[in-house]
Design an enzyme around this catalytic site. Sequence first.
Site, PDB file in Angstrom:
ATOM      1  N   CYS A   1      83.093  97.226 -20.106  1.00  0.00           N
ATOM      2  CA  CYS A   1      84.201  96.390 -19.660  1.00  0.00           C
ATOM      3  C   CYS A   1      83.732  94.944 -19.492  1.00  0.00           C
ATOM      4  CB  CYS A   1      84.789  96.978 -18.376  1.00  0.00           C
ATOM      5  SG  CYS A   1      86.280  96.171 -17.787  1.00  0.00           S
TER       6      CYS A   1
ATOM      7  N   HIS B   1      91.405 102.298 -22.058  1.00  0.00           N
ATOM      8  CA  HIS B   1      90.288 101.511 -21.547  1.00  0.00           C
ATOM      9  C   HIS B   1      89.483 102.353 -20.548  1.00  0.00           C
ATOM     10  CE1 HIS B   1      88.178  97.801 -20.554  1.00  0.00           C
ATOM     11  NE2 HIS B   1      88.292  98.123 -19.279  1.00  0.00           N
TER      12      HIS B   1
ATOM     13  N   ASP C   1      93.931 100.796 -25.312  1.00  0.00           N
ATOM     14  CA  ASP C   1      93.482  99.827 -24.307  1.00  0.00           C
ATOM     15  C   ASP C   1      94.528  98.728 -24.183  1.00  0.00           C
ATOM     16  OD1 ASP C   1      92.167  97.848 -22.791  1.00  0.00           O
ATOM     17  OD2 ASP C   1      90.208  98.441 -23.586  1.00  0.00           O
TER      18      ASP C   1
END
Length: 264
Positions: free
Chosen positions: A139, A232, A196
């Site tokens: 991330c 995500h 995502d």
Amino acid sequence: MTAPIAESNAPKPIHTDDAGLIAGAVTVPAPAGDLPGYRAHPASGGPFPLVLVIQEIFGVHEHIRDVVRRFAKRGYYALAPDLFVRQGDPSRLGTIDEFRALAGRVPDQQVLSDIDASVAFAGASGKADVSKAAVIGFCWGGRITWLYAAHNPSLKAAVAWYGRLTGDRTETHPKHPIDVASALQVPVLGLYAGQDQGIPLPTVTELQGALRAASAPGAARSAIHVYPDAPHAFYADYRPSYRPEAAADAWQRQLGWFAQHGVA
């Protein structure tokens, strides 16, 4: 620190023990002042290939420490430096907006310098082989992984897990992965998610095009893999976003990437 933003429908996190390892907190000397971190490596033998584990936006919490131990169980010297320490303490925060505000105050140049110091610390320990070094990140750390791969051509490889590829350019964050991809000297494996909501697939496609068009050796050897049905943070086993099948496949791709590029 426990895992952040725990949710009632989150899975039971994976726990990797430290049997057969030397694992724990360390202090990394750095130009801007001492930097806390967490490292693990096998208790005997060495030196071991080096993996720098770059944190999520939530800091060096238990999931990140567990990832460090996972690498150590595979025969690596793994180190996760606390890259937010100069601007704040993520363990005191509670909302995603607070985490984003903290991350927004952390200058990229400071982060790159602190990772340089972490590599030097690992090498000075005598237990890490910095000639076989890789960086990975999740991330927030995925974005940093691309930037550090462009910053340090001595790396053998890098793996960016769903790191943001573009965004506003500011004094704190003057460049993004899309700006440096074509000049990479280090091969990067990007692991991305088709569902995502924060990293639109068109930006992933744009990056793939930049890599294909580039002549720089690292860019030409880089690759992107997209998990079409994953969201995500599909590797974050303490969150509802965790997808075990995609996570396991991506982990094996990462280890194969290391072996392919001499980090083993």
